[in-house]
Design a protein around this motif. Structure first.
Motif, PDB file in Angstrom:
ATOM      1  N   VAL A 179       0.849  -1.198   0.000  1.00 49.25           N
ATOM      2  CA  VAL A 179       0.000   0.000   0.000  1.00 49.25           C
ATOM      3  C   VAL A 179       0.882   1.244   0.000  1.00 49.25           C
ATOM      4  O   VAL A 179       1.974   1.240   0.576  1.00 49.25           O
ATOM      5  N   PRO A 180       0.407   2.307  -0.634  1.00 50.58           N
ATOM      6  CA  PRO A 180       1.172   3.555  -0.581  1.00 50.58           C
ATOM      7  C   PRO A 180       1.151   4.127   0.833  1.00 50.58           C
ATOM      8  O   PRO A 180       0.327   3.714   1.659  1.00 50.58           O
ATOM      9  N   THR A 181       2.022   5.073   1.105  1.00 54.78           N
ATOM     10  CA  THR A 181       1.988   5.727   2.407  1.00 54.78           C
ATOM     11  C   THR A 181       0.745   6.610   2.479  1.00 54.78           C
ATOM     12  O   THR A 181       0.180   7.006   1.443  1.00 54.78           O
ATOM     13  N   ARG A 182       0.361   6.948   3.699  1.00 53.72           N
ATOM     14  CA  ARG A 182      -0.771   7.868   3.874  1.00 53.72           C
ATOM     15  C   ARG A 182      -0.477   9.201   3.187  1.00 53.72           C
ATOM     16  O   ARG A 182      -1.351   9.818   2.596  1.00 53.72           O
ATOM     17  N   ASP A 183       0.772   9.616   3.223  1.00 55.58           N
ATOM     18  CA  ASP A 183       1.145  10.886   2.571  1.00 55.58           C
ATOM     19  C   ASP A 183       0.962  10.804   1.061  1.00 55.58           C
ATOM     20  O   ASP A 183       0.506  11.747   0.427  1.00 55.58           O
ATOM     21  N   ASN A 184       1.352   9.662   0.489  1.00 57.63           N
ATOM     22  CA  ASN A 184       1.177   9.487  -0.966  1.00 57.63           C
ATOM     23  C   ASN A 184      -0.310   9.524  -1.333  1.00 57.63           C
ATOM     24  O   ASN A 184      -0.689  10.139  -2.339  1.00 57.63           O
ATOM     25  N   VAL A 185      -1.123   8.845  -0.533  1.00 56.74           N
ATOM     26  CA  VAL A 185      -2.573   8.820  -0.812  1.00 56.74           C
ATOM     27  C   VAL A 185      -3.145  10.232  -0.658  1.00 56.74           C
ATOM     28  O   VAL A 185      -3.908  10.707  -1.510  1.00 56.74           O
ATOM     29  N   ALA A 186      -2.725  10.920   0.403  1.00 56.42           N
ATOM     30  CA  ALA A 186      -3.233  12.287   0.640  1.00 56.42           C
ATOM     31  C   ALA A 186      -2.839  13.201  -0.513  1.00 56.42           C
ATOM     32  O   ALA A 186      -3.655  13.996  -1.002  1.00 56.42           O
TER      33      ALA A 186
END
Ligand code: PEP
Length: 255
Positions: A179-186
């Motif tokens: 999964v991507p990081t939360r920062d990448n998703v944000a």
């Protein structure tokens, strides 16, 4: 948007014989408890062969059903394809268009996906339009550019919150456990939101943005609590009612 406007969507892909209808019924039966007081929308996109019987099996529940693809034409000489009005007739209210597996397996282009979304709308279906970059594109630093281009070319004029959902699905996260990081998703969801706002004004603010790619019960809360994430598109974990309901329960407990 609040958790009350979240959509948790399952994609069964090419899985499910008649026996799987029991799993669908278990999802429908478990929804009131999983959603608690939250008004979370739940959807399962079934193989076309199960739609009519699925609709019968979950009648009177709050579970919505969808197809996984549709043709851009409403009917005609297209052997083996399925038209949006057929999905609607069989009990669907949503249809996925532009899933990365269809882009890869069937060489679907953004221009074709654009036409499929329009066909979905003509039939009165909500289009769940998928975008996302490959690993190579992310490693080259091109993720935003690729997804930006997909959004521009694939989303038709006339998009509105009651007929379009965008699912950001990094191709490398689908079915891989990565999964991507939360920062990448944000970053990506914020980027898509800005794009929608620029193109559709206030309406662009209301179109739901889902995250998809290896969402499981143990990472659902972290991914669903990222800003501008209004739900999830879930493959593997939607095949099992316990996992799917646990993800819905995770959405329901977010502040
Ligand atoms: C999908 O099929 O859209 C998907 C995200 O699959 P998975 O959850 O299995 O990664």
């Amino acid at each position: 948007m609040t958790k009350d406007s979240m959509l948790i969507a399952g994609n069964w892909k090419m899985n499910g014989l008649s026996a799987a209808l029991a799993e669908l019924q278990a999802i429908a039966a478990g929804l009131p408890a999983a959603c608690a007081q939250a008004d979370i929308a739940a959807l399962v996109c079934l193989p076309a062969s199960l739609l009519s019987r699925g609709a019968e099996a979950v009648r009177n529940s709050r579970l919505a059903l969808g197809g996984q693809d549709c043709h851009f034409a409403d009917s005609g000489a297209h052997t083996g394809d399925i038209a949006a009005p057929m999905l609607k007739d069989a009990g669907a209210s949503y249809v996925i268009v532009g899933h990365s597996e269809r882009r890869a397996d069937h060489c679907e282009t953004d221009e074709l996906i654009h036409r499929k979304a329009e066909a979905a709308w003509r039939a009165g279906l909500v289009a769940v339009l998928c975008v996302g970059e490959t690993l190579e594109q992310r490693e080259q630093g091109a993720a935003l550019e690729i997804v930006g281009r997909q959004c521009e070319a694939a989303i038709p004029a006339g998009a509105a919150a009651d007929r379009l959902v965008i699912a950001y699905e990094p191709v490398w996260a689908i079915g891989t456990g990565k999964v991507p990081t939360r920062d990448n998703v944000a970053e990506m969801h914020n980027f898509i939101r800005q794009k929608l706002h620029r193109r559709f004004g206030e309406m662009g603010e209301k179109i739901r943005l889902l995250y998809g790619g290896s969402v499981k019960p143990d990472n659902a809360a972290a991914l669903l609590s990222v800003p501008h994430v209004h739900g999830a598109l879930i493959g593997g974990a939607s095949l099992n009612h316990k996992d799917f309901l646990a993800i819905i329960a995770a959405a329901a407990t977010l502040p």
